[in-house]
Design an enzyme around this catalytic site. Sequence first.
Site, mmCIF file in Angstrom:
data_model
loop_
_atom_site.group_PDB
_atom_site.id
_atom_site.type_symbol
_atom_site.label_atom_id
_atom_site.label_comp_id
_atom_site.label_asym_id
_atom_site.label_seq_id
_atom_site.Cartn_x
_atom_site.Cartn_y
_atom_site.Cartn_z
ATOM 1 N N LYS A 86 0.862 -1.181 0.000
ATOM 2 C CA LYS A 86 0.000 0.000 0.000
ATOM 3 C C LYS A 86 0.897 1.230 0.000
ATOM 4 O O LYS A 86 1.624 1.484 0.965
ATOM 5 C CB LYS A 86 -0.891 0.027 1.240
ATOM 6 N N GLY A 113 4.446 3.963 10.603
ATOM 7 C CA GLY A 113 3.467 5.039 10.760
ATOM 8 C C GLY A 113 3.329 5.403 12.230
ATOM 9 O O GLY A 113 4.278 5.243 13.007
ATOM 10 N N SER A 114 2.142 5.858 12.614
ATOM 11 C CA SER A 114 1.970 6.339 13.986
ATOM 12 C C SER A 114 1.827 5.175 14.967
ATOM 13 O O SER A 114 1.392 4.078 14.606
ATOM 14 C CB SER A 114 0.735 7.233 14.079
ATOM 15 N N GLU A 130 7.244 -0.028 12.879
ATOM 16 C CA GLU A 130 8.239 1.033 13.026
ATOM 17 C C GLU A 130 7.435 2.305 13.213
ATOM 18 O O GLU A 130 6.806 2.778 12.271
ATOM 19 C CB GLU A 130 9.115 1.062 11.772
ATOM 20 N N CYS A 165 10.913 10.061 11.407
ATOM 21 C CA CYS A 165 10.723 9.446 12.726
ATOM 22 C C CYS A 165 12.020 9.516 13.514
ATOM 23 O O CYS A 165 12.009 9.413 14.735
ATOM 24 C CB CYS A 165 10.187 8.038 12.609
ATOM 25 N N GLU A 181 5.325 13.114 19.957
ATOM 26 C CA GLU A 181 5.913 13.308 18.631
ATOM 27 C C GLU A 181 5.159 14.428 17.911
ATOM 28 O O GLU A 181 3.931 14.396 17.805
ATOM 29 C CB GLU A 181 5.835 12.019 17.820
HETATM 30 C C1 UN1 Z 1 11.904 7.608 8.912
HETATM 31 O O1 UN1 Z 1 11.871 8.792 9.191
HETATM 32 O O2 UN1 Z 1 10.878 6.906 9.046
HETATM 33 O O3 UN1 Z 1 17.831 7.408 9.470
HETATM 34 C C2 UN1 Z 1 13.079 6.919 8.329
HETATM 35 C C3 UN1 Z 1 17.193 8.197 8.778
HETATM 36 C C4 UN1 Z 1 16.723 7.742 7.421
HETATM 37 C C5 UN1 Z 1 15.423 7.029 7.519
HETATM 38 C C6 UN1 Z 1 14.342 7.710 8.320
HETATM 39 N N1 UN1 Z 1 17.717 6.891 6.843
HETATM 40 O O4 UN1 Z 1 16.935 9.323 9.129
#
Ligand code: UN1
Length: 498
Positions: free
Chosen positions: A174, A227-228, A249, A283, A381
């Site tokens: 998706k 995602g969240s 994640e 993230c 966050e």
């Molecule tokens: C993300 O923000 O979900 O380490 C991944 C990092 C990138 C990946 C971020 N290689 O900031």
Amino acid sequence: MPATVKNLIGGEWVEARSGEVFETLNPATEEVLGTAAKSGAEDVSAAVEAAKAAYQGWRLTPAPRRGEILFRAGRLLMERKEELARLMTQEMGKVIAEARGDVQEAIDMAFYMGGEGRRLLGYTAPVELPNKFGMAIRDSVGVVGLITPWNFPIAIPSWKSLPALIAGNTVVFKAASYTPTLGAEFVRTFQDAGLPPGVFNVVSGPGGAVGNAIVEHPDVKVISFTGSTEIGYSLYARAAQHGKKVSLELGGKNAIIVMDDANLDLALNSALWSAFGTTGQRCTATSRLILQKGIAPDFKEALVERAKQLKLGDGLDESVDVGPLVSAPARENVHRYVEIGKGEARLMCGGQPASVDGKGYFYEVTIFDRVEPGMRIAQEEIFGPVLSIIECSTLEEAIQINNNTAYGLSSSLFTENVNAAFQAIRDLSTGIVYINHGTIGAEIQFPFGGTRGTGNGMREAGQTALDTFTEWKAVYVDYSGRLQRAQIDTEAVLGKDA
Ligand code: UN1
């Protein structure tokens, strides 16, 4: 850019069964870029059927041959890097240099996982009975479902799809609602590289309808979601009802710690890059800056001065530092947190929505001072260009502040003291730890993921990604020609044969 983005199901580009579409927007200019298939459960079912039909053929294709297709896709991604990067900047706003980096992560992953075609290592170990052999091998699982975010529209799908494919699985992917074009173009690369029809299917549409259909479908054996935390945990519970393996994640609340003895120029540049790169929409973004008291006053002054110089604008302009947020609702969410922050702490710069040439979902680069570790802006966050400064007296206190959040993705320490560095490596309880480097920029050959609310113990990328997309199969071959009972006949048999 193609006007209409379709789904790829069983090797055919098709519209949503309902015929519905949704619009995609450029967040810097608010221009409509085109439309994409607004898919639902029936499209997911068709994609799962196609993936099931393709599975036996793909599973039985020797892994080195699967790897060759990944290598070809890697080369095509190299050729298309600039074109894909430009599409990315237009579809989700990140600045062009970062968009190129996003595609590069997928290129790296294609070559890394292509190489796994000649490894996918299992192991052998001695067995306890004579004339018997034992080994553990990796087996594919079947159809896997990948649900991905818009902030890394090519990199994150690559982390999930490439280990899944090299291991012999077929995929229903998706694409994120804000980046359907990138999702489709990524999969097209594999079609062009010669991947058989049905092995890699992509469906675009709303998270609720498409995501739920993937999670609930009995023939999807593994779910990998980025995602969240809220959606991830609810999906995890529902997938558990079906006995599915889930890799999550989720959110982050990452901190950089700067000690009095640090290389301060390096720490400053790293903090700006990690906090405001990708407009804070990673993230792994730094959203807390923990400063030891000795350097805090000068560091803050320099930081604010430099932050004010960052140029907002359309990311296609190479001189722009900070692009827009992905959408109007994303900007509203960031502003809601900034309003909370204004009531909790001291605003040093930024704090308002912005526009460039009267357009775009921009937000001023924002820094708060006098933040206490328990405040909402220090705990939740925000996913925007908002940095909270917390002061500390000792390394132990800084580590404790770092560890005391609901998330555990990445953390960073700036110091010139090797003993402090190793103490931090031992005690920082995040999935990723950096020394003298900001919190962003993980490389694909190492495990990616986090502790606490950032995940569920799984990791992406590196060798660990293969654990998500394979089952271990323990194999025993007894070539003694007689009944040998493990744990029971061991001594007798050894005695007699000796
Ligand atoms: C993300 O923000 O979900 O380490 C991944 C990092 C990138 C990946 C971020 N290689 O900031």
